[in-house]
Write a protein that holds these residues in place. Structure first.
Motif, PDB file in Angstrom:
ATOM      1  N   GLU A  41       0.827  -1.209   0.000  1.00 28.55           N
ATOM      2  CA  GLU A  41       0.000   0.000   0.000  1.00 28.55           C
ATOM      3  C   GLU A  41       0.866   1.265   0.000  1.00 28.55           C
ATOM      4  O   GLU A  41       0.455   2.315  -0.488  1.00 28.55           O
ATOM      5  CB  GLU A  41      -0.942   0.003   1.215  1.00 28.55           C
ATOM      6  CG  GLU A  41      -2.144  -0.912   1.101  1.00 28.55           C
ATOM      7  CD  GLU A  41      -1.793  -2.387   1.318  1.00 28.55           C
ATOM      8  OE1 GLU A  41      -2.492  -3.239   0.732  1.00 28.55           O
ATOM      9  OE2 GLU A  41      -0.842  -2.687   2.060  1.00 28.55           O
ATOM     10  N   LEU A 157      -5.548   5.258   0.859  1.00 25.30           N
ATOM     11  CA  LEU A 157      -6.831   5.262   1.562  1.00 25.30           C
ATOM     12  C   LEU A 157      -7.626   6.518   1.220  1.00 25.30           C
ATOM     13  O   LEU A 157      -8.845   6.467   1.026  1.00 25.30           O
ATOM     14  CB  LEU A 157      -6.598   5.184   3.075  1.00 25.30           C
ATOM     15  CG  LEU A 157      -6.100   3.842   3.635  1.00 25.30           C
ATOM     16  CD1 LEU A 157      -5.808   3.984   5.123  1.00 25.30           C
ATOM     17  CD2 LEU A 157      -7.124   2.730   3.395  1.00 25.30           C
ATOM     18  N   GLN A 162     -11.535   6.650   1.994  1.00 26.66           N
ATOM     19  CA  GLN A 162     -11.625   5.916   3.251  1.00 26.66           C
ATOM     20  C   GLN A 162     -10.983   6.648   4.433  1.00 26.66           C
ATOM     21  O   GLN A 162     -10.761   6.029   5.477  1.00 26.66           O
ATOM     22  CB  GLN A 162     -10.984   4.531   3.071  1.00 26.66           C
ATOM     23  CG  GLN A 162     -11.723   3.669   2.065  1.00 26.66           C
ATOM     24  CD  GLN A 162     -11.071   2.317   1.854  1.00 26.66           C
ATOM     25  OE1 GLN A 162      -9.990   2.046   2.374  1.00 26.66           O
ATOM     26  NE2 GLN A 162     -11.723   1.454   1.106  1.00 26.66           N
TER      27      GLN A 162
END
Length: 257
Positions: A41, A157, A162
């Motif tokens: 990520e 994110l 998010q």
């Protein structure tokens, strides 16, 4: 037994002790490569001189039991060295000792110090810091790279909608300093670190607040004036690392102004 007097801190004559011909206030070349591990990520390969550390950020939609239901997340770190990161092979089984755990806790504390844990939900972000080549300063390089990897995990994110808000309260950087032949020096390499009279690792926020100071008189003691000189030198180095990180990350909208 009486200690031999050392040269005064103020008498910073030209230093011939640095093996790479740097001046005492000069850092090793710094480079951070974003996205070094596309499967993660967030990731960064940080190089400080001959020290290289690969930092990856993994986002997991779960928490340790003691944090569940409290509306916040967690940032933690793991640290290790490849067996041939040093001149002699270090067995993998030797990586589980107290030094490794101490460095992992330091990296985790440093990143949590500038992170709003309630801004990214009930998630755990694990920062894996693997030393590919060790020439001193591995923990400080790991913190500098882990911050970039964490930023890019948060960016992913954010792009997915998010995040409630930016999780960053500030930036964080780290550098080593030490007394070598009585002279304060910035960003020690191994040849210096192994013979330094005083060795110190300093972690600071971008706003100039201390997260941690780890200072040890390796072969002698040090006084208040020497401590002030080392901390002043550390601030100089950390300002340079912080500026580099900000240039690298650009206007993502996640970093505080």
């Amino acid at each position: 037994m009486t200690e031999m007097p050392r040269p005064a801190v103020a008498a910073a004559a030209p230093v011939q002790v640095r093996p790479d011909a740097r001046g005492p206030r000069v850092m090793r070349p710094l480079k951070i490569e974003r996205g070094a591990m596309p499967s993660a990520e967030g990731s960064a390969l940080v190089t400080m001189g001959h020290t290289r550390v690969l930092c990856t950020a993994t986002v997991e939609d779960r928490l340790p039991g003691w944090l569940r239901g409290k509306g916040g997340g967690w940032v933690t770190a793991e640290y290790g060295m490849l067996p041939r990161a040093t001149t002699d092979r270090t067995p993998r089984t030797a990586q589980a000792g107290g030094r490794t755990h101490e460095i992992q806790r330091l990296i985790g504390r440093s990143l949590r110090a500038v992170t709003d844990l309630k801004a990214f939900g009930e998630r755990t972000i694990i920062l894996d810091c693997d030393v590919l080549e060790a020439d001193a300063g591995t923990r400080t390089a790991a913190i500098n790279g882990a911050f970039v990897a964490l930023h890019d995990a948060f960016l992913k994110l954010s792009n997915a909608g998010q995040l409630k808000r930016s999780p960053f309260k500030d930036t964080v950087s780290a550098i080593s300093v030490g007394l070598v032949a009585g002279v304060p020096c910035l960003d020690l390499c191994y040849a210096e670190d192994s013979k330094a009279e005083v060795d110190m690792n300093v972690v600071m926020t971008g706003a100039g607040r201390f997260v941690e100071v780890q200072g040890t008189g390796e072969s002698t003691t040090f006084d208040a004036a020497e401590l002030r000189a080392l901390l002043s030198l550390a601030r100089l180095g950390i300002r340079k690392v912080t500026a580099y990180q900000r240039r690298l990350l650009g206007d993502s909208g996640l970093l505080p102004g």
